[in-house]
Design a protein around this motif. Structure first.
Motif, PDB file in Angstrom:
ATOM      1  N   VAL A 109      -9.038  -0.574   1.818  1.00 42.29           N
ATOM      2  CA  VAL A 109      -7.666  -0.068   1.978  1.00 42.29           C
ATOM      3  C   VAL A 109      -7.668   1.455   2.005  1.00 42.29           C
ATOM      4  O   VAL A 109      -7.000   2.085   2.832  1.00 42.29           O
ATOM      5  CB  VAL A 109      -6.765  -0.602   0.854  1.00 42.29           C
ATOM      6  CG1 VAL A 109      -5.381   0.018   0.942  1.00 42.29           C
ATOM      7  CG2 VAL A 109      -6.665  -2.113   0.922  1.00 42.29           C
ATOM      8  N   VAL A 151      -0.966  -2.243   5.610  1.00 48.05           N
ATOM      9  CA  VAL A 151      -2.131  -2.059   4.741  1.00 48.05           C
ATOM     10  C   VAL A 151      -1.697  -1.792   3.305  1.00 48.05           C
ATOM     11  O   VAL A 151      -2.293  -2.296   2.349  1.00 48.05           O
ATOM     12  CB  VAL A 151      -3.010  -0.901   5.273  1.00 48.05           C
ATOM     13  CG1 VAL A 151      -3.975  -0.425   4.191  1.00 48.05           C
ATOM     14  CG2 VAL A 151      -3.800  -1.366   6.482  1.00 48.05           C
ATOM     15  N   GLN A 291      -3.117  -7.161   5.066  1.00 42.62           N
ATOM     16  CA  GLN A 291      -3.795  -5.866   5.100  1.00 42.62           C
ATOM     17  C   GLN A 291      -4.823  -5.819   6.226  1.00 42.62           C
ATOM     18  O   GLN A 291      -5.005  -4.781   6.862  1.00 42.62           O
ATOM     19  CB  GLN A 291      -4.454  -5.581   3.752  1.00 42.62           C
ATOM     20  CG  GLN A 291      -3.452  -5.342   2.626  1.00 42.62           C
ATOM     21  CD  GLN A 291      -4.140  -5.139   1.291  1.00 42.62           C
ATOM     22  OE1 GLN A 291      -4.988  -5.932   0.885  1.00 42.62           O
ATOM     23  NE2 GLN A 291      -3.779  -4.066   0.610  1.00 42.62           N
TER      24      GLN A 291
END
Length: 317
Positions: A109, A151, A291
């Motif tokens: 991430v 995300v 994500q």
């Protein structure tokens, strides 16, 4: 006809070698986050990890840089501001912010947020140099922002690390500085010389900040635990310096020179995939499906941003 066939074979071999170097560079860079997270979980501060990584990488690259410099030390003096800016912004700030980000959030991430840097570059060039982006660039920026929202996964109900997000955005700014300064013509500084100088300036800059108490410096000789694996502290340190710094920079520079900056930048997107795979293997971190979708939008957006750039790369095969 024989000459044409020979030229085609040379270009094909150059393309193949360039893509191989780009893949190796992406994999090496992608390994840095998981290794750093393991060290930080063992008691290392992010600043200490960055210092060891970049200075060890500089030591490995220094002999190659010395050969490329060919005794022209005036070249360093003429480009002192470029080397200082590259070291403090593109190396020190970007790496310190990224490692602080992975200390508070998943590696994949954090890296995906950092990879919105090309959008920041477009905005900078628009505001600073009045370089209005084209339609492809604008579309890429929109896709990138949409992907960033996915995300972050703010509506999942899970606790969001705003500190980690802030650090990741700082890494994005540092990465944007990397793109801008790398494109700086300067005085034709060889790539390895620029990388070595930047690593030295960045490493000693963070070390000085730590010695005066601006950033915390902590290190330990305790074993470092990864998922299903425990190793001595020096193993990830050596890998960070040699693999994720020296080898990553050298192969990245080689890839850029063989492929041209545009194609090399596309190939560098493999770093995100490598980081996600290494994070899953070493840390057990797996991004949520939403994500992953956001990450795909970010990468597609970056591709559109790249395609929207002027086709002025003269080094592409």
């Amino acid at each position: 006809m024989a000459t044409l066939t020979h030229d085609t074979v040379v270009v094909s071999n150059r393309l193949r070698s360039g893509l191989l170097c780009a893949a190796l560079s992406a994999a090496a860079f992608g390994l840095s986050g998981p290794l750093a997270r393991g060290l930080m979980d063992a008691g290392w501060s992010p600043a200490s990890v960055v210092i060891v990584r970049v200075l060890l990488g500089a030591v490995v690259l220094a002999p190659v840089a010395a050969v490329q410099l060919r005794g022209d030390w005036n070249l360093l003096r003429r480009n002192a501001s470029l080397l200082a800016g590259y070291g403090l912004l593109a190396v020190a700030s970007a790496q310190l912010a990224y490692f602080n980000a992975v200390a508070h959030m998943a590696v994949g991430v954090a890296l995906l947020i950092e990879y919105t840097a090309p959008i920041a570059v477009v905005v900078w060039l628009w505001l600073r140099h009045s370089q209005k982006p084209g339609r492809a660039t604008i579309l890429g920026a929109i896709l990138g922002v949409a992907g960033l929202i996915l995300v972050l996964n703010l509506r999942s109900g899970a606790q969001t690390s705003w500190i980690g997000i802030a650090w990741a955005m700082g890494a994005m700014i540092g990465a944007a500085a990397y793109f801008i300064l790398s494109a700086h013509a300067g005085d034709a500084v060889p790539g390895t010389v620029l990388a070595t100088g930047g690593l030295l300036v960045g490493g000693f800059g963070i070390l000085a900040a730590g010695l005066v108490g601006i950033v915390p410096l902590h290190a330990t000789t305790a074993p470092v635990a990864f998922q299903g694996l425990t190793v001595d502290w020096w193993v990830p340190i050596l890998a960070l310096g040699v693999v994720t710094a020296a080898i990553a920079y050298v192969t990245g520079i080689a890839a850029t020179r063989m492929l041209g900056s545009r194609l090399a930048s596309f190939a560098a997107l493999g770093e995100v995939l490598a980081a996600i795979v290494f994070s899953w293997m070493l840390l057990g971190q797996t991004p949520a499906p939403i994500q992953l979708l956001g990450g795909a939008l970010i990468l597609i957006g970056v591709v559109f941003v790249r395609l929207g750039e002027p086709a002025d790369d003269q080094n592409a095969p």
